[in-house]
Scaffold this motif. Structure first.
Motif, PDB file in Angstrom:
ATOM      1  N   MET A   1      -2.456   3.989  10.280  1.00 45.85           N
ATOM      2  CA  MET A   1      -2.662   5.030   9.276  1.00 45.85           C
ATOM      3  C   MET A   1      -3.344   6.267   9.861  1.00 45.85           C
ATOM      4  SD  MET A   1      -1.247   3.809   6.594  1.00 45.85           S
ATOM      5  CE  MET A   1      -0.144   2.858   7.660  1.00 45.85           C
TER       6      MET A   1
ATOM      7  N   LEU B   1       5.998   2.982  -0.239  1.00 47.89           N
ATOM      8  CA  LEU B   1       5.252   1.745  -0.454  1.00 47.89           C
ATOM      9  C   LEU B   1       5.562   0.818   0.708  1.00 47.89           C
ATOM     10  CD1 LEU B   1       3.470  -0.063  -2.294  1.00 47.89           C
ATOM     11  CD2 LEU B   1       5.595  -0.940  -3.290  1.00 47.89           C
TER      12      LEU B   1
ATOM     13  N   LYS C   1       0.834  -1.201   0.000  1.00 40.43           N
ATOM     14  CA  LYS C   1       0.000   0.000   0.000  1.00 40.43           C
ATOM     15  C   LYS C   1       0.873   1.256   0.000  1.00 40.43           C
ATOM     16  CE  LYS C   1      -3.117   2.771   2.810  1.00 40.43           C
ATOM     17  NZ  LYS C   1      -3.485   3.571   1.616  1.00 40.43           N
ATOM     18  N   VAL C   2       0.474   2.236  -0.809  1.00 33.62           N
ATOM     19  CA  VAL C   2       1.143   3.533  -0.812  1.00 33.62           C
ATOM     20  C   VAL C   2       0.665   4.324   0.406  1.00 33.62           C
ATOM     21  CG1 VAL C   2       1.514   5.682  -2.070  1.00 33.62           C
ATOM     22  CG2 VAL C   2       1.314   3.520  -3.322  1.00 33.62           C
ATOM     23  N   VAL C   3       1.614   4.812   1.192  1.00 29.39           N
ATOM     24  CA  VAL C   3       1.320   5.558   2.416  1.00 29.39           C
ATOM     25  C   VAL C   3       1.850   6.986   2.241  1.00 29.39           C
ATOM     26  CG1 VAL C   3       1.629   5.652   4.920  1.00 29.39           C
ATOM     27  CG2 VAL C   3       1.563   3.431   3.752  1.00 29.39           C
ATOM     28  N   PRO C   4       1.052   8.000   2.549  1.00 28.76           N
ATOM     29  CA  PRO C   4       1.514   9.389   2.396  1.00 28.76           C
ATOM     30  C   PRO C   4       2.398   9.833   3.558  1.00 28.76           C
ATOM     31  CG  PRO C   4      -0.757   9.367   3.128  1.00 28.76           C
ATOM     32  CD  PRO C   4      -0.377   7.942   2.903  1.00 28.76           C
TER      33      PRO C   4
ATOM     34  N   SER D   1      -3.675   1.604  -3.557  1.00 29.21           N
ATOM     35  CA  SER D   1      -3.246   2.972  -3.803  1.00 29.21           C
ATOM     36  C   SER D   1      -3.330   3.794  -2.518  1.00 29.21           C
ATOM     37  CB  SER D   1      -4.114   3.619  -4.884  1.00 29.21           C
ATOM     38  OG  SER D   1      -5.424   3.853  -4.382  1.00 29.21           O
ATOM     39  N   VAL D   2      -2.873   5.029  -2.605  1.00 28.97           N
ATOM     40  CA  VAL D   2      -2.858   5.897  -1.433  1.00 28.97           C
ATOM     41  C   VAL D   2      -4.263   6.139  -0.895  1.00 28.97           C
ATOM     42  CG1 VAL D   2      -2.983   8.059  -2.737  1.00 28.97           C
ATOM     43  CG2 VAL D   2      -1.803   8.015  -0.514  1.00 28.97           C
ATOM     44  N   ASP D   3      -5.276   6.041  -1.741  1.00 25.64           N
ATOM     45  CA  ASP D   3      -6.650   6.306  -1.316  1.00 25.64           C
ATOM     46  C   ASP D   3      -7.381   5.064  -0.823  1.00 25.64           C
ATOM     47  OD1 ASP D   3      -6.501   9.054  -2.022  1.00 25.64           O
ATOM     48  OD2 ASP D   3      -6.837   8.527  -4.126  1.00 25.64           O
TER      49      ASP D   3
ATOM     50  N   TRP E   1       8.381   6.012  -2.433  1.00 25.68           N
ATOM     51  CA  TRP E   1       7.440   5.971  -3.553  1.00 25.68           C
ATOM     52  C   TRP E   1       7.464   7.326  -4.243  1.00 25.68           C
ATOM     53  CZ3 TRP E   1       5.461   1.991  -5.951  1.00 25.68           C
ATOM     54  CH2 TRP E   1       4.373   2.151  -6.805  1.00 25.68           C
TER      55      TRP E   1
ATOM     56  N   HIS F   1       6.067  10.054   0.335  1.00 22.38           N
ATOM     57  CA  HIS F   1       5.284   8.835   0.127  1.00 22.38           C
ATOM     58  C   HIS F   1       6.193   7.611   0.160  1.00 22.38           C
ATOM     59  CE1 HIS F   1       2.683  11.952  -1.613  1.00 22.38           C
ATOM     60  NE2 HIS F   1       1.669  11.152  -1.329  1.00 22.38           N
TER      61      HIS F   1
ATOM     62  N   PRO G   1       0.297   9.535   8.317  1.00 21.76           N
ATOM     63  CA  PRO G   1       0.244  10.706   7.425  1.00 21.76           C
ATOM     64  C   PRO G   1       0.335  12.025   8.184  1.00 21.76           C
ATOM     65  CG  PRO G   1      -1.409   9.079   6.792  1.00 21.76           C
ATOM     66  CD  PRO G   1      -0.860   8.652   8.116  1.00 21.76           C
TER      67      PRO G   1
END
Length: 472
Positions: free
Chosen positions: A429, A382, A215-218, A407-409, A375, A380, A433
């Motif tokens: 999460m 991964l 998962k992409v994490v901001p 994805s990030v969302d 990422w 960002h 962020p």
């Protein structure tokens, strides 16, 4: 442990009052390996970490230039490329490499770039009899040697012996495949020490990837990785785990520059929980509901659920009851006799962190394996989560499933194969962020670390700076 013990360098650091990891291990049903309850660390001081290490593009660029190419990076598991010709594309910080299984069973790694006009040769994992560029057809053999130069008459200036794909170092251990771009540096065995010695008992080469989610994490890759290098955030972030998690009583060992070990005991109450009126059965019941490696993560849920229908006899601890049940269930499900295993190895969070971004759990339960990669930018990353399970004796290792990409969302809970782990990661999460945006908003520009419970973060931060200062 005595102050003179050479495994503690400097004055011993204060520890949370209450039952220690050592106390639990010495009361275990079976013998526990000594390194799982023996302190080994160095007092690394109390200086703050500059917030800019997580937020500054200049620092991010320095890591990409001076650190990543010189470290051993976990790039694949053996079961991702079981047959000759199977290849894996590994990418990080703008670099792209091809790992290819050779006819003799070895694995070699090459730059995933056509030497003609620079197109990537492969954009995904798969199988190939040869490596042909889709742009103009330049073709290489799987051993990296040039096979075909189209319109050879127009490339008289090219010498075939100079057209081999650039190759980088490959190291293999425990079913894991590592690559390193730099030609010099410590061997993989030196880099991983003391893990190869410790893992002789748990043998991850007997395991295979059962599930894999990324998962992409901001947030910066270090922000996310460091959230998994201490357990004491459990009290606020994961309160449902407190009935069976000795969060603040965890042991944090560090080994040189590259490796550390966290031992967080399960089957025992957090020191933040009032034990009044709490029975051992309550600890077990909460463990069954919320432990991330419980029956939710098995294909054979009926068998697994049976293993977690645990009743605690009079005079028996929750740890002992859980250990006995898990030994029986694991032996039945995976065909490996683990009757000798300690309660600790069946349930505790035994997490090794390997610089810069690889973290496998140890023990005999299905093991979680983490990997973090930047990422695209400083803000960002991964985050990848695998679960390894043991392959029954005599059976071939199944090919690894592809990574499920979020994805990030998207939320971790959109990967139902993770079971309750997805809910736990979503709790993280709720913080990470906002750590990233908070670091950017910081007025004093400092990150303060606990002396003991966050000593592993300081160790890894120190190692990053050694690379950036050319001290390693």
């Amino acid at each position: 442990m005595a102050e003179s013990d050479p495994r503690i360098k400097g004055a011993p650091l204060p520890r949370c009052p209450g039952t220690s990891v050592r106390d639990l291990m010495l009361a275990d049903t079976n013998i526990v390996p000594e390194f799982l309850y023996t302190d080994e660390y160095e007092n690394l001081g109390s200086e703050p970490i500059p917030a800019s290490r997580y937020t500054a593009p200049e620092f991010f660029d320095a890591e990409n230039r001076k650190m990543w190419p010189r470290t051993w990076q976990f790039a694949a598991r053996e079961e991702e490329l079981p047959e000759a010709g199977d290849h894996v594309v590994y990418e990080n910080v703008g670099k792209s490499f091809l790992l290819i299984r050779q006819e003799d069973g070895t694995v070699r790694a090459f730059a995933n770039v056509c030497l003609h006009r620079g197109r990537k040769l492969k954009t995904g994992d798969g199988w190939s009899a040869e490596l042909q560029c889709p742009f103009h057809g330049f073709t290489w053999n799987n051993d990296g040697s040039i096979k075909k130069i189209p319109c050879r008459w127009d490339f008289s200036h090219l010498k075939e012996e100079e057209m081999a794909l650039p190759e980088i170092s490959v190291g293999r251990w425990g079913g894991y495949i590592f690559i390193r771009e730099a030609a010099d540096g410590p061997t993989l065995e030196e880099f991983l020490a003391p893990m190869p010695e410790h893992f002789q008992r748990w043998r991850h080469e007997e395991c295979a990837t059962a599930m894999w989610v990324g998962k992409v994490v901001p947030a910066n890759w270090k922000v996310v990785m460091e959230a998994f290098m201490e357990s004491w955030h459990t009290v606020v972030t994961h309160p449902q785990l407190l009935p069976f998690t000795g969060d603040a009583n965890s042991m944090y060992n560090i080994y040189g520059d590259y490796v550390n070990l966290t031992v967080t005991p399960f089957g025992t109450m957090s020191p933040h929980v009032d034990p009044a009126g709490k029975a051992e059965q309550w600890i077990v019941d909460e463990f069954v509901k919320y432990n991330g490696r419980s029956s939710d993560n098995y294909d054979d849920k009926e068998a697994a659920a049976g293993g977690y229908n645990v009743k605690v006899p009079e005079g028996v601890t929750a740890r002992a009851a859980l250990g006995a049940s898990l030994r029986d269930t694991t032996s039945a499900m995976f065909g490996h006799d683990v009757s000798f295993a300690s309660d600790a190895e069946m349930m505790d969070a035994l997490l090794y962190n390997v610089f810069p971004n690889f973290s496998p759990w140890a023990g005999f339960q299905p093991n979680i394996v983490y990997r973090w990669r930047p990422w695209h930018d400083v803000d960002h990353c991964l985050m990848e989560v695998r679960v390894l399970t043991r392959v029954p004796p005599g059976q071939a290792h199944p090919k690894a499933p592809p990574m499920k990409f979020l994805s990030v969302d998207q939320k971790w809970t959109e990967a139902p194969e993770l079971g309750i782990l997805g809910d736990v990661f979503e709790q993280d999460m709720e913080n990470l962020p906002y750590v990233q945006t908070g670091l950017k908003a910081s007025l004093n520009g400092k990150v303060q670390l606990a002396n003991y419970q966050e000593i592993q973060i300081r160790q890894f931060q120190n190692t990053i700076m050694k690379y950036l200062n050319d001290e390693l």
